[in-house]
Enzyme design. Structure first.
Site, PDB file in Angstrom:
ATOM      1  N   LYS A  52      30.283  -3.398 -48.854  1.00 40.75           N
ATOM      2  CA  LYS A  52      31.374  -3.305 -47.880  1.00 40.75           C
ATOM      3  C   LYS A  52      31.627  -4.590 -47.883  1.00 40.75           C
ATOM      4  O   LYS A  52      32.975  -5.404 -46.975  1.00 40.75           O
ATOM      5  CB  LYS A  52      30.390  -3.270 -46.787  1.00 40.75           C
ATOM      6  CG  LYS A  52      30.117  -1.904 -46.486  1.00 40.75           C
ATOM      7  CD  LYS A  52      28.950  -1.659 -45.360  1.00 40.75           C
ATOM      8  CE  LYS A  52      28.554  -0.501 -45.856  1.00 40.75           C
ATOM      9  NZ  LYS A  52      27.237  -0.108 -44.815  1.00 40.75           N
ATOM     10  N   GLN A  96      22.000  -2.544 -41.908  1.00 38.10           N
ATOM     11  CA  GLN A  96      21.976  -1.273 -42.953  1.00 38.10           C
ATOM     12  C   GLN A  96      21.042  -0.529 -42.864  1.00 38.10           C
ATOM     13  O   GLN A  96      19.965  -1.236 -42.345  1.00 38.10           O
ATOM     14  CB  GLN A  96      22.449  -2.215 -43.990  1.00 38.10           C
ATOM     15  CG  GLN A  96      22.539  -1.510 -45.482  1.00 38.10           C
ATOM     16  CD  GLN A  96      23.503  -0.475 -45.201  1.00 38.10           C
ATOM     17  OE1 GLN A  96      24.598  -0.738 -45.345  1.00 38.10           O
ATOM     18  NE2 GLN A  96      23.607   1.129 -45.491  1.00 38.10           N
ATOM     19  N   ASP A 119      30.025   0.555 -36.090  1.00 39.16           N
ATOM     20  CA  ASP A 119      29.563   1.878 -36.888  1.00 39.16           C
ATOM     21  C   ASP A 119      29.380   3.131 -35.626  1.00 39.16           C
ATOM     22  O   ASP A 119      29.143   3.875 -36.273  1.00 39.16           O
ATOM     23  CB  ASP A 119      27.715   0.827 -37.430  1.00 39.16           C
ATOM     24  CG  ASP A 119      27.672   1.410 -39.193  1.00 39.16           C
ATOM     25  OD1 ASP A 119      28.535   1.800 -39.510  1.00 39.16           O
ATOM     26  OD2 ASP A 119      26.926   0.965 -39.385  1.00 39.16           O
TER      27      ASP A 119
END
Ligand code: NDP
Length: 282
Positions: A52, A96, A119
């Protein structure tokens, strides 16, 4: 002859458009910024986080990383999220997963401001997706939709079967497919006689995390197969959830692993960071 859907190539195309967007934002003195929080030292997460960060570098998005100890208490994690929520220079926040068991991932996702939830895991954004409203679509389902659009695959009236009902892939993808007017069936570990269901599908998505689960006898001739799975054997070789070698001559379209859905996921995250920036700053 089946068509191999090339997610790597499409991802590169989209990234080059995203770079142009970032350059346009620079004209307004705006540089998008993504903050990534990782708790603990999960090896796979370390790789994902590194990828990322590289994608951000590539596109021109600023990147800030919070590597937190696995012993961190809930209130400390929330305090970091709250600070990032308030900061005007941070446009996207990503937590995460997985996070250590003593922390509640659902509550942590909920803590991230919906406007910065790139997300698409905050319940507000999940709800908006299910209502068909504009929102941050979670990155893997979004990538799958982009692949299907690239290959001009119209889902309207199709019989779509998704194997896997996770909050990050199966469920949001089902909403995306419904929005495209497919008839959607979701299978999971308690589903009986899965092959009888997949055999009737025009499109089968496998997202369960079992190497080569979807076999040739489980799909009809000319079906479309989207393979989300990423499985590593002892030698580190990656395989998908579909038995690619035996399926590829039977189906009409198939995504390979690697090089199919995988590269699209991070690219759609970059897309969401830019979307968040524009919505906050322009
Ligand atoms: P989860 O483990 O969260 O969910 C797996 C789902 O598959 C569950 O719904 C589970 O059912 C179902 N399942 C498990 N075994 C079977 C079975 N034998 N038959 C039918 N259904 C079954 O996984 P994720 O959704 O997070 O990931 C799935 C796969 O996709 C993994 O390989 C992961 O690495 C990969 N992945 C790839 C991404 C990419 O960018 N390409 C992004 C995200 C994930 P139940 O709910 O009943 O337990």
């Amino acid at each position: 002859m089946s068509i191999i859907m090339n997610g790597k190539e499409l991802s590169a195309e989209i990234r080059s458009e995203l770079k142009k967007e970032v350059n346009r934002l620079k004209e307004y003195n705006i540089i998008p910024k993504l903050a990534v929080i990782m708790v603990g030292d999960d090896k796979a997460s370390q790789i994902y986080v590194r990828n990322k960060s590289r994608a951000c570098d590539d596109i021109g998005i600023q990147y800030e990383e919070y590597l937190l100890p696995s012993t961190i208490e809930e209130k400390e994690l929330y305090s970091i999220i709250d600070k990032l929520n308030k900061r005007k220079d941070v446009n996207g926040i990503l937590l995460q997963s997985p996070i250590p068991k003593h922390l509640n991932i659902d509550k942590a996702f909920q803590r991230i401001s919906p406007e910065k939830d790139v997300d698409g895991f905050n319940p507000i954004n999940v709800g908006k997706l299910s209502l068909g409203q504009d929102t941050f679509v979670s990155c893997t389902p979004y990538g799958i939709i982009k692949i299907l659009e690239k290959y001009n695959i119209n889902l309207e009236g199709t019989n779509a079967v998704i194997v896997g009902r996770s909050n990050i892939v199966g469920k949001p993808l089902a909403q995306c497919f419904l929005a495209k007017h497919a008839t959607v069936t979701i299978c999971h570990s308690r589903t009986k006689n899965i092959e009888e269901i997949t055999q009737k599908a025009d499109i089968v998505v496998v997202a369960l995390g079992k190497s080569k689960f979807l076999k040739e006898n489980m799909v009809k001739d000319g079906a479309i197969v989207i393979d989300v799975g990423i499985n590593r054997d002892e030698q580190g070789k990656i395989s998908g959830d579909a038995d690619y070698e035996n399926l590829k001559d039977k189906v009409s379209y198939i995504t390979p692993v690697p090089g199919g859905v995988g590269p699209m996921t991070i690219t759609m995250l970059m897309n969401n960071v830019i979307k968040a920036t524009k919505e906050q700053m322009l």
